[in-house]
Design a protein around this motif. Structure first.
Motif, PDB file in Angstrom:
ATOM      1  N   LEU A 100       0.652  -1.573   0.123  1.00 43.24           N
ATOM      2  CA  LEU A 100      -0.080   0.084   0.084  1.00 43.24           C
ATOM      3  C   LEU A 100       1.161   1.332   0.181  1.00 43.24           C
ATOM      4  O   LEU A 100       1.722   1.179   0.639  1.00 43.24           O
ATOM      5  CB  LEU A 100      -1.139  -0.152   1.506  1.00 43.24           C
ATOM      6  CG  LEU A 100      -1.815   0.985   1.227  1.00 43.24           C
ATOM      7  CD1 LEU A 100      -2.956   0.763   0.410  1.00 43.24           C
ATOM      8  CD2 LEU A 100      -2.418   1.077   2.604  1.00 43.24           C
ATOM      9  N   ALA A 101       0.624   2.326  -1.008  1.00 49.92           N
ATOM     10  CA  ALA A 101       1.024   2.839  -1.078  1.00 49.92           C
ATOM     11  C   ALA A 101       0.444   5.005  -0.784  1.00 49.92           C
ATOM     12  O   ALA A 101      -0.225   4.567  -0.454  1.00 49.92           O
ATOM     13  CB  ALA A 101       1.647   3.280  -2.350  1.00 49.92           C
ATOM     14  N   CYS A 102       1.107   5.384   0.674  1.00 47.37           N
ATOM     15  CA  CYS A 102       0.640   6.217   1.935  1.00 47.37           C
ATOM     16  C   CYS A 102       1.678   7.872   1.627  1.00 47.37           C
ATOM     17  O   CYS A 102       2.888   7.858   1.103  1.00 47.37           O
ATOM     18  CB  CYS A 102       0.359   6.391   2.795  1.00 47.37           C
ATOM     19  SG  CYS A 102      -0.566   5.219   3.171  1.00 47.37           S
ATOM     20  N   GLN A 103       0.901   8.963   0.545  1.00 46.96           N
ATOM     21  CA  GLN A 103       1.822  10.019   1.091  1.00 46.96           C
ATOM     22  C   GLN A 103       1.587  10.978   1.839  1.00 46.96           C
ATOM     23  O   GLN A 103       0.551  11.498   2.375  1.00 46.96           O
ATOM     24  CB  GLN A 103       0.790  11.157  -0.096  1.00 46.96           C
ATOM     25  CG  GLN A 103       1.359  12.112  -0.890  1.00 46.96           C
ATOM     26  CD  GLN A 103       1.307  13.129  -1.033  1.00 46.96           C
ATOM     27  OE1 GLN A 103       0.297  13.329  -2.012  1.00 46.96           O
ATOM     28  NE2 GLN A 103       1.984  14.671  -1.860  1.00 46.96           N
ATOM     29  N   VAL A 104       2.559  11.466   2.625  1.00 49.87           N
ATOM     30  CA  VAL A 104       2.973  10.883   4.080  1.00 49.87           C
ATOM     31  C   VAL A 104       4.180  12.282   4.451  1.00 49.87           C
ATOM     32  O   VAL A 104       5.611  11.469   3.940  1.00 49.87           O
ATOM     33  CB  VAL A 104       3.234  10.013   5.243  1.00 49.87           C
ATOM     34  CG1 VAL A 104       3.483  11.019   6.177  1.00 49.87           C
ATOM     35  CG2 VAL A 104       1.898   9.533   5.188  1.00 49.87           C
ATOM     36  N   ASP A 105       4.134  13.228   4.567  1.00 48.96           N
ATOM     37  CA  ASP A 105       5.235  13.974   4.819  1.00 48.96           C
ATOM     38  C   ASP A 105       5.658  13.986   6.654  1.00 48.96           C
ATOM     39  O   ASP A 105       4.201  14.246   7.216  1.00 48.96           O
ATOM     40  CB  ASP A 105       4.730  15.842   4.879  1.00 48.96           C
ATOM     41  CG  ASP A 105       6.407  16.649   5.304  1.00 48.96           C
ATOM     42  OD1 ASP A 105       6.287  16.310   6.203  1.00 48.96           O
ATOM     43  OD2 ASP A 105       5.599  17.772   4.832  1.00 48.96           O
ATOM     44  N   VAL A 106       6.583  13.377   7.188  1.00 49.30           N
ATOM     45  CA  VAL A 106       6.248  13.109   8.573  1.00 49.30           C
ATOM     46  C   VAL A 106       6.390  14.027   9.057  1.00 49.30           C
ATOM     47  O   VAL A 106       6.215  14.143  10.924  1.00 49.30           O
ATOM     48  CB  VAL A 106       7.437  12.038   8.161  1.00 49.30           C
ATOM     49  CG1 VAL A 106       8.010  10.891   7.610  1.00 49.30           C
ATOM     50  CG2 VAL A 106       9.378  12.799   8.178  1.00 49.30           C
ATOM     51  N   THR A 107       6.616  15.716   8.723  1.00 46.32           N
ATOM     52  CA  THR A 107       6.280  16.816  10.006  1.00 46.32           C
ATOM     53  C   THR A 107       5.062  16.980   9.996  1.00 46.32           C
ATOM     54  O   THR A 107       4.583  18.059  10.616  1.00 46.32           O
ATOM     55  CB  THR A 107       7.005  17.020   8.822  1.00 46.32           C
ATOM     56  OG1 THR A 107       6.459  18.311   7.908  1.00 46.32           O
ATOM     57  CG2 THR A 107       8.687  17.401   8.343  1.00 46.32           C
ATOM     58  N   LYS A 108       4.135  16.346   9.292  1.00 47.31           N
ATOM     59  CA  LYS A 108       2.724  16.928   9.665  1.00 47.31           C
ATOM     60  C   LYS A 108       1.801  15.871  10.050  1.00 47.31           C
ATOM     61  O   LYS A 108       1.618  13.977   9.212  1.00 47.31           O
ATOM     62  CB  LYS A 108       1.652  16.390   7.822  1.00 47.31           C
ATOM     63  CG  LYS A 108       2.896  18.505   6.952  1.00 47.31           C
ATOM     64  CD  LYS A 108       1.890  18.888   6.203  1.00 47.31           C
ATOM     65  CE  LYS A 108       2.638  20.277   5.813  1.00 47.31           C
ATOM     66  NZ  LYS A 108       3.600  20.223   5.624  1.00 47.31           N
ATOM     67  N   ARG A 109       1.177  15.837  11.693  1.00 43.29           N
ATOM     68  CA  ARG A 109       1.067  14.863  12.257  1.00 43.29           C
ATOM     69  C   ARG A 109      -0.278  14.161  11.280  1.00 43.29           C
ATOM     70  O   ARG A 109      -1.252  13.288  11.700  1.00 43.29           O
ATOM     71  CB  ARG A 109       0.574  15.508  13.104  1.00 43.29           C
ATOM     72  CG  ARG A 109       2.047  15.451  14.265  1.00 43.29           C
ATOM     73  CD  ARG A 109       2.254  15.577  15.596  1.00 43.29           C
ATOM     74  NE  ARG A 109       0.828  14.634  16.332  1.00 43.29           N
ATOM     75  CZ  ARG A 109       1.448  13.887  17.283  1.00 43.29           C
ATOM     76  NH1 ARG A 109       2.968  13.798  17.192  1.00 43.29           N
ATOM     77  NH2 ARG A 109       0.868  13.597  18.104  1.00 43.29           N
TER      78      ARG A 109
END
Ligand SMILES: NC(=O)c1ccc[n+]([C@@H]2O[C@H](COP(=O)([O-])OP(=O)(O)OC[C@H]3O[C@@H](n4cnc5c(N)ncnc54)[C@H](O)[C@@H]3O)[C@@H](O)[C@H]2O)c1
Length: 285
Positions: free
Chosen positions: A82-91
């Motif tokens: 599964l792919a998720c677009q995540v900026d790790v700085t954004k909770r």
């Protein structure tokens, strides 16, 4: 690397989340594929957009299609992806990814906090506040964010494994990388603190400390050295290799093998360590 039968497929039925996994040459992608080869279903995440303004020059996995390509590679190995677009700085983006993972797989057993940036490498006095903030936000706060979101699911599941990508720069300092060194020392501290607090729930947390790995980030280091020292990129590579006992750079797959080991039952009594994967390269100061 050939693995004994008992080690291969030892992650069957487990669900792993790997951050910073979109870049074709990256440690994240290699680790996600290795975990899949060991039987885990793997959620791969990456920022999938460029930084804005004066930070735009810093390379990140900005390509959603590449991240989806990693999912296809996971599925070609017989696991689900599964792919998720995540900026790790954004909770909020992390929460959405964790919710999507729970909806798709019902559990999270493994978290590899791998997203990282070398933003601001260069002279300390020239590092901008923006670069410093981004370095700590991505490299440290991103891991804090992901751990806070995933650990409650691991507690509910009765166990879990976290692997944080630190660096040899998290064990010893070199010059011209103050933000990176500071952030990676913090990753080692975070790793040990989580290992100490959550061992009681059967959660293990370890850091890996790669030396010089052939990835896009690794390549940018040779570009930087070649500019600073007025030598060719190839010469910069060779000089770096001379400082490594094995006299060569690391392949991302060699880091991935260590990640798979740390996630496996073979490492069931290992927690709170910061393991160099550096070919015998000396750590800095
Ligand atoms: N290459 C090396 O020599 C080396 C050595 C020691 C440690 N590391 C660490 O290994 C990890 C992986 O790096 P790599 O060498 O594979 O390089 P890489 O550039 O391929 O990987 C870094 C990944 O982090 C992602 N990322 C950056 N900012 C993000 C954000 N805000 N949110 C989500 N994802 C973000 C990038 O898109 C990229 O996919 C990093 O933590 C890095 O610091 C690399």
């Amino acid at each position: 690397m050939s693995q004994p039968e008992t080690f291969m497929k030892s992650l069957k039925g487990k669900v792993a989340v790997v951050t910073g996994a979109g870049r074709p040459k990256g440690i994240g992608r290699a680790s996600a594929l290795r975990l899949a080869e060991h039987g885990a279903n793997v959620v791969v995440t990456d920022i999938c957009r460029k930084y804005e303004g004066d930070l735009a020059a810093y390379g990140v996995g900005d390509d959603w299609a590449q991240l989806q390509g990693v999912v296809r590679e996971i599925e070609a190995r017989g696991s689900r992806g599964l792919a998720c677009q995540v900026d790790v700085t954004k909770r909020s983006e992390i929460a959405a990814c964790v919710d999507e993972t729970m909806a798709a797989f019902g559990r999270i057993d493994i978290l590899m906090n791998n997203a990282g940036t070398a933003v601001g490498v260069g002279p300390f006095l020239e590092m901008s506040q923006k670069q410093w903030d981004l370095s700590l936000n991505v490299n440290v706060t991103g891991m804090f964010n992901f751990c806070q979101s995933v650990i409650p699911r691991m507690i509910d599941g009765g166990a879990g494994v976290i692997v944080n990508t630190a660096s040899l720069a998290g064990l010893g300092a070199g010059e011209l990388m103050c933000g990176y060194v500071t952030s990676k020392f913090a990753v080692v501290g975070l790793t040990k603190a989580i290992a100490a607090e959550f061992g009681i729930y059967g959660i293990r947390c370890n850091a890996i400390c790669p030396g010089m790995v052939d990835t896009d980030m690794g390549d940018s280091e040779y570009e930087f050295i070649s500019q600073m020292e007025g030598i060719s990129i190839e010469e910069a590579r060779q000089r770096a290799a001379e400082k490594i006992a094995l006299r060569r750079q690391c392949k991302p797959e060699e880091v991935a093998d260590v990640v798979a080991y740390l996630c496996s039952p073979a490492a069931s009594y290992i927690t709170g360590v910061a393991m160099p994967v550096a070919g015998g390269m000396a750590q800095g100061l």
